[in-house]
Design an enzyme around this catalytic site. Structure first.
Site, PDB file in Angstrom:
ATOM      1  N   GLU A 131      13.748  -0.360 -19.626  1.00 42.45           N
ATOM      2  CA  GLU A 131      13.674  -1.793 -19.914  1.00 42.45           C
ATOM      3  C   GLU A 131      13.135  -2.030 -21.313  1.00 42.45           C
ATOM      4  O   GLU A 131      12.271  -1.295 -21.799  1.00 42.45           O
ATOM      5  CB  GLU A 131      12.743  -2.518 -18.927  1.00 42.45           C
TER       6      GLU A 131
ATOM      7  N   GLU B 103      10.041 -15.368 -14.332  1.00 41.78           N
ATOM      8  CA  GLU B 103      10.651 -14.816 -15.540  1.00 41.78           C
ATOM      9  C   GLU B 103      11.869 -15.614 -16.013  1.00 41.78           C
ATOM     10  O   GLU B 103      12.757 -15.073 -16.667  1.00 41.78           O
ATOM     11  CB  GLU B 103      11.007 -13.341 -15.309  1.00 41.78           C
ATOM     12  N   LYS B 104      11.888 -16.899 -15.691  1.00 44.15           N
ATOM     13  CA  LYS B 104      13.050 -17.710 -16.065  1.00 44.15           C
ATOM     14  C   LYS B 104      13.202 -17.862 -17.574  1.00 44.15           C
ATOM     15  O   LYS B 104      14.301 -18.116 -18.074  1.00 44.15           O
ATOM     16  CB  LYS B 104      12.974 -19.089 -15.396  1.00 44.15           C
TER      17      LYS B 104
ATOM     18  N   CYS C 101       0.857  -1.185   0.000  1.00 46.79           N
ATOM     19  CA  CYS C 101       0.000   0.000   0.000  1.00 46.79           C
ATOM     20  C   CYS C 101       0.892   1.233   0.000  1.00 46.79           C
ATOM     21  O   CYS C 101       1.700   1.419   0.917  1.00 46.79           O
ATOM     22  CB  CYS C 101      -0.900  -0.004   1.235  1.00 46.79           C
TER      23      CYS C 101
ATOM     24  N   CYS D   2      -4.982   0.189  -3.966  1.00 42.99           N
ATOM     25  CA  CYS D   2      -5.274  -0.407  -2.657  1.00 42.99           C
ATOM     26  C   CYS D   2      -6.558   0.184  -2.095  1.00 42.99           C
ATOM     27  O   CYS D   2      -6.874   1.355  -2.323  1.00 42.99           O
ATOM     28  CB  CYS D   2      -4.102  -0.159  -1.705  1.00 42.99           C
TER      29      CYS D   2
ATOM     30  N   CYS E 118      -7.532  -0.337   1.386  1.00 48.82           N
ATOM     31  CA  CYS E 118      -7.435  -0.669   2.814  1.00 48.82           C
ATOM     32  C   CYS E 118      -7.972   0.482   3.676  1.00 48.82           C
ATOM     33  O   CYS E 118      -8.244   1.580   3.173  1.00 48.82           O
ATOM     34  CB  CYS E 118      -5.985  -0.979   3.173  1.00 48.82           C
TER      35      CYS E 118
ATOM     36  N   GLU F  98       8.066   0.069 -11.473  1.00 47.08           N
ATOM     37  CA  GLU F  98       6.739  -0.091 -12.075  1.00 47.08           C
ATOM     38  C   GLU F  98       5.599   0.107 -11.069  1.00 47.08           C
ATOM     39  O   GLU F  98       4.760  -0.776 -10.860  1.00 47.08           O
ATOM     40  CB  GLU F  98       6.625  -1.455 -12.764  1.00 47.08           C
TER      41      GLU F  98
ATOM     42  N   TRP G 127       5.745 -13.359 -20.609  1.00 46.39           N
ATOM     43  CA  TRP G 127       4.461 -13.198 -19.943  1.00 46.39           C
ATOM     44  C   TRP G 127       3.315 -12.931 -20.918  1.00 46.39           C
ATOM     45  O   TRP G 127       2.168 -12.765 -20.492  1.00 46.39           O
ATOM     46  CB  TRP G 127       4.539 -12.057 -18.921  1.00 46.39           C
TER      47      TRP G 127
ATOM     48  N   HIS H  70      12.227 -15.388 -19.652  1.00 47.65           N
ATOM     49  CA  HIS H  70      12.320 -14.046 -20.228  1.00 47.65           C
ATOM     50  C   HIS H  70      13.692 -13.886 -20.869  1.00 47.65           C
ATOM     51  O   HIS H  70      14.708 -14.309 -20.327  1.00 47.65           O
ATOM     52  CB  HIS H  70      12.132 -12.989 -19.128  1.00 47.65           C
TER      53      HIS H  70
END
Length: 671
Positions: free
Chosen positions: A301, A349-350, A113, A153, A155, A148, A309, A352
């Site tokens: 990136e 992400e192995k 949060c 949230c 709460c 990112e 993904w 990626h």
């Protein structure tokens, strides 16, 4: 502020996953590939602070020193995107509550949060430890805060802070009730404490656009505060080091104009889908450049190969990464950074893509291509760094407007602001005409042409500004779904399109929403405007009445409103205002925009075949021209009598030149 003296090339590195032997090998491979910057330790909070107030930086000290010994700079990330398990379990208030009212457990990343005081306290503490230790390290090129942002949230902390935010924004409950028009559906509140967050528990996130709109503004402001919490600490220890955070490729969640006000430089992650056309990728880069008034940005990136993904993770084709990289730099990036440097052996992400694959070999296609690109960027040096893109066309773009349009119940569930903007952007992209994306508060006077697709929301006096802009000689193009509501999504009294009505010389009586399989047709009333007499249109159809002298450029051909205008142009003061009251087929838009640009004496810097992208950046070193062939066949660009020099291989270029399929020229104009 510390300025880069080279194009930073590299990206995310996670050395805490590897042993010393692997790290040593990585250093050798990095140097071979031309890597000159590594981003770390983005996800290492638990390793840096294994228990509250207990810090373990010695391993990171050794890594940073080793990186610097190998002549590589670092972008240091505060690791606050992935809080340690002890923080989540000891202080569960840091964990978010989702829209269904469920308290989440520890896991994921960006899973906190942003309003949690305990989260902010511990994030500030780890940021301060890093700043004290590394703020003056010679390897440090920039800071990278968290990663990112974008968690929503619901709460109790967010509930309480939202009420405080509303009190500050509106002052009194009476004003809140007025702005939210709570008399509808009996939603009147007698105190701020009666306001609840829009969730699945009350469905206000779907059925009360005013409260959902304010909630989205509140989340943006809260996230910006959370970023500022770390930014201020890092700046205190060394104000010369630039600070950025990376915007997710899914940019709708947060108002990026608000988020980036306090950033030194915008950072963003470019992960196009395989079927994204080149113009759509270019548009997102231009939006990022527009966030700081045309200032260059950090490409934080991208993938050096496939993502992992997406539903279908296509390999990047030979030359594709190079082309995407140069496209980003052509539109304002001063870096070329990847996720990731070495492929992870496990986790989500192995698979990626990475510059160094699981094989660890240097004879892979990806590593070879990365090495070629690294050598080219080293040769280019600092030639276009901090370069600006000259533009005489501005496109108005606003997140509040985006949210409000798509929150609206009607006239169509297929409302897509970004797609609509992209249709108009594409017409300029195909002409190789530079574009600036502008917030509603921007000064418009320096632009000969302003395009304002779907400016649904009247905010920041945008109506008055556009009236003044056209009256003083500017040319405006605006569209269906413009001038309809205020900043709280209350519809205007009087005829649509509200404050734009007199300037456009029309009023809109009704708007028909066509189903996806339906079309209408447009009959062209002005023969010399476009190449055909008829074009299709779909999605939305305004029923327009010219008023005050607007010239009818096209009318509908079908349905009960056949013969009614759908495209108009009005002379207002010294300028012109075009209104496109439907979604025409793209061929019509391209031809119309080509004519409008010609009338404004706006044209591409050079001529080129279709599918060849041309952009210009002006730096203190000169005028740099990027040429990118997105075709699968040879194409031609004509530099006329200008003399240019390739920054990649020193070739001299003038006149007509052939560019190979997928190839790139990066050139400087020789005076």
């Amino acid at each position: 502020m510390k300025k880069a003296d080279r194009i930073y090339y590299g990206g995310d590195y996670n050395p805490d996953q590897w042993d010393d032997q692997t790290i040593d090998e990585d250093m050798r491979l990095f140097k071979k590939a031309g890597i000159n910057l590594l981003t770390l330790p983005v996800f290492s909070w638990a390793k840096l602070e294994p228990d509250e107030g207990v810090y373990n930086f010695e391993w990171l000290d050794r890594i940073i020193d080793k990186i610097w010994e190998n002549g590589i700079h670092v972008c240091l990330a505060t690791p606050t995107t992935a809080q340690p398990a002890w923080l989540s379990t000891r202080y569960p208030e840091v964990l978010p509550v989702d829209i269904a009212g469920r308290k989440r457990t520890h896991g994921m990343r960006v899973f906190f949060c942003v309003n949690s005081l305990k989260y902010r306290e511990r994030a500030a503490a780890i940021a301060e430890q890093m700043a004290m230790r590394y703020a003056h390290h010679p390897a440090l090129a920039m800071w990278h805060v968290s990663n990112e942002y974008g968690t929503y949230c619901y709460c109790p902390t967010c509930q309480a802070k939202f009420r405080v935010w509303l009190r500050k924004r509106y002052g009194t409950v009476d004003e809140l009730n007025k702005r939210w028009h709570t008399t509808f559906w009996g939603r009147i509140v007698s105190s701020f404490e009666e306001v609840t967050l829009p969730t699945e528990l009350n469905d206000d996130y779907r059925f009360n656009p005013a409260i959902q709109l304010d909630y989205m503004r509140f989340v943006t402001d809260s996230t910006a505060e959370c970023f500022q919490n770390e930014y201020d600490i890092l700046k205190k220890y060394n104000p010369e080091i630039p600070i950025q955070t990376n915007m997710s490729g899914f940019i709708k969640k947060l108002d990026q104009f608000t988020m980036t006000k306090k950033l030194d430089i915008v950072g963003w992650d470019n992960y196009p889908w395989p079927d994204d056309p080149a113009y759509f990728v270019a548009m997102k880069h231009d939006i990022m450049r527009g966030l700081k008034g045309g200032q260059s940005f950090v490409l934080t990136e991208q993938s050096p190969n496939q993502q992992n993904w997406q539903p279908y993770n296509l390999l990047k084709r030979p030359g594709e990464v190079r082309r995407l990289s140069y496209q980003a730099m052509a539109h304002g990036a001063d870096t070329c950074l990847f996720f990731q440097m070495r492929q992870s052996v496990a986790g989500q992400e192995k698979f990626h893509g990475a510059i160094i694959s699981h094989s660890g070999r240097e004879d892979t296609r990806v590593f070879r291509e990365s090495s070629v690109l690294g050598a080219e960027l080293a040769h280019i040096g600092d030639t276009f760094l901090n370069g600006r893109t000259p533009a005489r066309v501005g496109i108005l773009f606003d997140w509040n407007n985006w949210w409000a349009l798509e929150l609206s119940s009607g006239p169509s569930k297929d409302m897509d602001y970004l797609k609509t903007v992209s249709l108009y952007y594409e017409t300029l992209y195909r002409q190789n005409i530079g574009v600036d994306f502008l917030p509603f508060e921007a000064e418009l006077e320096k632009y000969d042409l302003v395009i304002a697709p779907m400016i649904y929301m009247e905010k920041n006096n945008i109506g008055e500004k556009l009236n003044a802009y056209v009256k003083n000689g500017g040319t405006l193009v605006t569209t269906v779904m413009s001038g309809l509501a205020d900043e709280n999504d209350r519809c205007v009294f009087g005829a649509y399109p509200g404050k734009l009505k007199d300037m456009l010389g029309i009023w809109v009586e009704e708007t028909d929403a066509l189903r996806p399989y339906e079309q209408n047709h447009m009959k062209i009333e002005k023969a010399d405007m476009v190449s055909r007499e008829e074009y299709s249109c779909d999605f939305l159809c305004d029923i327009i009445h010219p008023e005050g002298g607007a010239e009818v450029l096209a009318t509908y051909e079908d349905d009960f409103y056949a013969g009614i205008p759908c495209v108009t142009c009005n002379t207002f003061g010294k300028g012109k205002a075009y209104y496109i009251g439907t979604q025409p087929e793209q061929k019509f838009l391209e031809e119309l925009m080509e004519k409008i640009c010609k009338d404004c004496n706006i044209e591409s810097v050079y001529s080129a075949d279709e599918g060849v992208e041309l952009t210009v950046r002006k730096s203190d070193k000169g005028r740099i021209v990027f040429v990118i062939n997105h075709n699968s066949k040879e194409a031609e660009v004509d530099f006329g009598t200008d003399k240019l020099k390739s920054l990649i291989d020193e070739r001299k270029l003038t006149g007509k030149n052939t560019i190979q399929p997928g190839d790139v020229f990066v050139t400087i104009v020789e005076e």
